[in-house]
Scaffold this motif. Structure first.
Motif, short mmCIF file in Angstrom:
data_model
loop_
_atom_site.label_atom_id
_atom_site.label_comp_id
_atom_site.label_asym_id
_atom_site.label_seq_id
_atom_site.Cartn_x
_atom_site.Cartn_y
_atom_site.Cartn_z
N ARG A 1 7.96 54.42 35.44
CA ARG A 1 8.18 55.30 34.29
C ARG A 1 6.88 56.00 33.87
NH1 ARG A 1 11.26 51.58 31.73
NH2 ARG A 1 9.61 50.99 30.30
N LEU A 2 5.76 55.31 34.06
CA LEU A 2 4.46 55.87 33.69
C LEU A 2 3.84 56.72 34.79
CD1 LEU A 2 3.00 52.81 31.78
CD2 LEU A 2 3.79 54.97 30.79
N GLY A 3 4.55 56.85 35.92
CA GLY A 3 4.08 57.73 36.98
C GLY A 3 3.51 57.05 38.21
N PHE A 4 3.52 55.72 38.24
CA PHE A 4 3.00 55.01 39.41
C PHE A 4 3.98 55.13 40.57
CE2 PHE A 4 0.47 53.11 36.11
CZ PHE A 4 -0.72 52.75 36.73
N THR A 5 3.43 55.25 41.78
CA THR A 5 4.19 55.34 43.02
C THR A 5 4.11 54.00 43.73
OG1 THR A 5 3.67 57.68 43.23
CG2 THR A 5 4.31 56.53 45.25
N LEU A 6 5.21 53.61 44.35
CA LEU A 6 5.25 52.36 45.10
C LEU A 6 4.51 52.53 46.41
CD1 LEU A 6 6.50 49.52 44.90
CD2 LEU A 6 8.47 50.41 46.14
N GLY A 7 3.58 51.62 46.66
CA GLY A 7 2.81 51.64 47.90
C GLY A 7 3.18 50.48 48.80
N ASN A 8 2.22 50.02 49.56
CA ASN A 8 2.43 48.95 50.54
C ASN A 8 2.59 47.58 49.89
OD1 ASN A 8 2.04 50.82 52.60
ND2 ASN A 8 -0.17 50.47 52.63
N LYS A 9 3.26 46.68 50.63
CA LYS A 9 3.30 45.27 50.25
C LYS A 9 1.96 44.65 50.59
CE LYS A 9 8.13 44.04 50.91
NZ LYS A 9 9.05 43.17 51.66
N MET A 10 1.49 43.74 49.71
CA MET A 10 0.22 43.06 49.95
C MET A 10 0.35 41.59 49.57
SD MET A 10 -2.52 45.72 48.24
CE MET A 10 -3.89 44.64 48.57
N PRO A 11 -0.19 40.70 50.39
CA PRO A 11 -0.25 39.30 49.97
C PRO A 11 -1.44 39.12 49.03
CG PRO A 11 -1.22 39.53 52.13
CD PRO A 11 -0.71 40.89 51.74
N PHE A 12 -1.30 38.23 48.05
CA PHE A 12 -2.43 37.89 47.18
C PHE A 12 -2.21 36.51 46.59
CE2 PHE A 12 -4.37 37.66 42.94
CZ PHE A 12 -5.70 37.65 43.34
N ALA A 13 -3.16 35.63 46.81
CA ALA A 13 -3.19 34.29 46.22
C ALA A 13 -1.85 33.57 46.33
CB ALA A 13 -3.66 34.37 44.78
N GLY A 14 -1.24 33.66 47.48
CA GLY A 14 0.00 32.93 47.72
C GLY A 14 1.27 33.65 47.34
N GLY A 15 1.17 34.86 46.82
CA GLY A 15 2.35 35.63 46.44
C GLY A 15 2.41 36.94 47.19
N GLU A 16 3.51 37.66 47.02
CA GLU A 16 3.66 38.98 47.64
C GLU A 16 3.79 40.02 46.54
OE1 GLU A 16 4.11 39.82 51.63
OE2 GLU A 16 6.23 39.56 51.19
N TYR A 17 3.08 41.11 46.70
CA TYR A 17 3.00 42.15 45.69
C TYR A 17 3.15 43.53 46.33
CZ TYR A 17 1.06 38.39 42.88
OH TYR A 17 0.89 37.20 42.21
N TYR A 18 3.50 44.49 45.50
CA TYR A 18 3.41 45.89 45.89
C TYR A 18 2.16 46.46 45.25
CZ TYR A 18 8.34 46.17 47.35
OH TYR A 18 9.53 46.00 47.99
N HIS A 19 1.43 47.27 46.01
CA HIS A 19 0.38 48.08 45.43
C HIS A 19 1.06 49.33 44.86
CE1 HIS A 19 -2.93 51.13 45.59
NE2 HIS A 19 -3.52 50.14 44.95
N MET A 20 0.79 49.64 43.61
CA MET A 20 1.33 50.85 43.00
C MET A 20 0.13 51.67 42.52
SD MET A 20 4.72 49.47 40.96
CE MET A 20 5.44 51.13 40.87
N TYR A 21 0.31 53.00 42.52
CA TYR A 21 -0.83 53.85 42.22
C TYR A 21 -0.37 55.21 41.66
CZ TYR A 21 0.60 55.97 46.59
OH TYR A 21 1.36 56.56 47.56
N ILE A 22 -1.33 55.87 41.03
CA ILE A 22 -1.19 57.27 40.62
C ILE A 22 -2.41 57.98 41.20
CG2 ILE A 22 -1.18 58.95 38.74
CD1 ILE A 22 -0.05 56.75 36.92
N ARG A 23 -2.18 59.05 41.96
CA ARG A 23 -3.30 59.86 42.46
C ARG A 23 -3.51 61.04 41.52
NH1 ARG A 23 -1.54 58.89 48.15
NH2 ARG A 23 -2.93 57.20 48.77
N PHE A 24 -4.76 61.34 41.26
CA PHE A 24 -5.10 62.43 40.34
C PHE A 24 -5.50 63.71 41.05
CE2 PHE A 24 -6.54 58.54 37.90
CZ PHE A 24 -5.38 58.44 37.17
N VAL A 25 -5.64 63.67 42.37
CA VAL A 25 -6.14 64.82 43.13
C VAL A 25 -5.08 65.90 43.22
CG1 VAL A 25 -7.19 65.55 45.28
CG2 VAL A 25 -7.59 63.25 44.42
#
Length: 189
Positions: free
Chosen positions: A165-189
């Motif tokens: 809702r705030l404009g973040f885009t869904l990126g790649n799945k990433m493991p971190f500290a035993g869990g699975e996460y999506y990297h989400m981002y907003i590009r300003f370029v």
């Protein structure tokens, strides 16, 4: 709820680490190798009061209500400095807790990285998290970052919806500290 967002100060440690712990309890428990909230708050408080680490007050914004109560916090930093900012945490984990864990990097750099967003239980559902995130987006834009990013737990669809809702885009799945996460981002370029 009328809020003022400001840079955190070392003396905010009386409240902020307890709020922060809500957003990263499982990770901190892995770092200290026990499920002990009091010890976890102690761990975060020490780091919050210090400088030049991931969880420092230097990297934290707080949302303050008109009475001066801290209702939420957002910790974020230049992702290019992640390794250097993580090092003091790894040293404490090893020296105080005998933990040699080196978690995967949360950011690959080249972004303002949001490490955690947390809201006081008394302020949930009142837009505090959204205001902190909007502040971070503005901060990242005005400080010349090309992108702002964060990780969202695959098991947290409500947070994912908020970020979208705030404009973040869904990126790649990433493991971190035993869990699975999506990297989400907003590009300003």
């Amino acid at each position: 709820m009328h809020l003022r967002i400001r840079a955190a100060k070392a003396h905010d440690a009386a409240v902020v680490p307890e709020i922060m712990l809500q957003a990263m309890e499982d990770v901190i428990f892995r770092f200290i190798q026990k499920e002990d909230k009091k010890e976890a708050v102690h761990f975060l408080t020490a780091l919050f009061q210090q400088s030049e680490n991931l969880y420092s007050h230097e990297n934290t914004f707080v949302a303050v209500d008109p009475e001066g109560n801290i209702m939420g916090s957002l910790t974020g930093y230049d992702g290019d400095h992640f390794i250097a900012l993580r090092q003091p945490i790894l040293e404490i984990m090893q020296k105080q807790y005998g933990n040699d864990l080196i978690p995967e990097p949360e950011t690959t750099g080249q972004e303002f990285y949001i490490d955690s967003v947390a809201v006081s239980p008394t302020a949930r559902g009142k837009g505090v998290g959204s205001e902190l995130l909007k502040h971070a987006i503005t901060y990242a834009k005005t400080h010349g970052f090309r992108q702002i990013g964060l990780l969202v737990d695959l098991d947290n669809p409500n947070a994912k919806k908020l970020y979208e809702r705030l404009g973040f885009t869904l990126g790649n799945k990433m493991p971190f500290a035993g869990g699975e996460y999506y990297h989400m981002y907003i590009r300003f370029v």
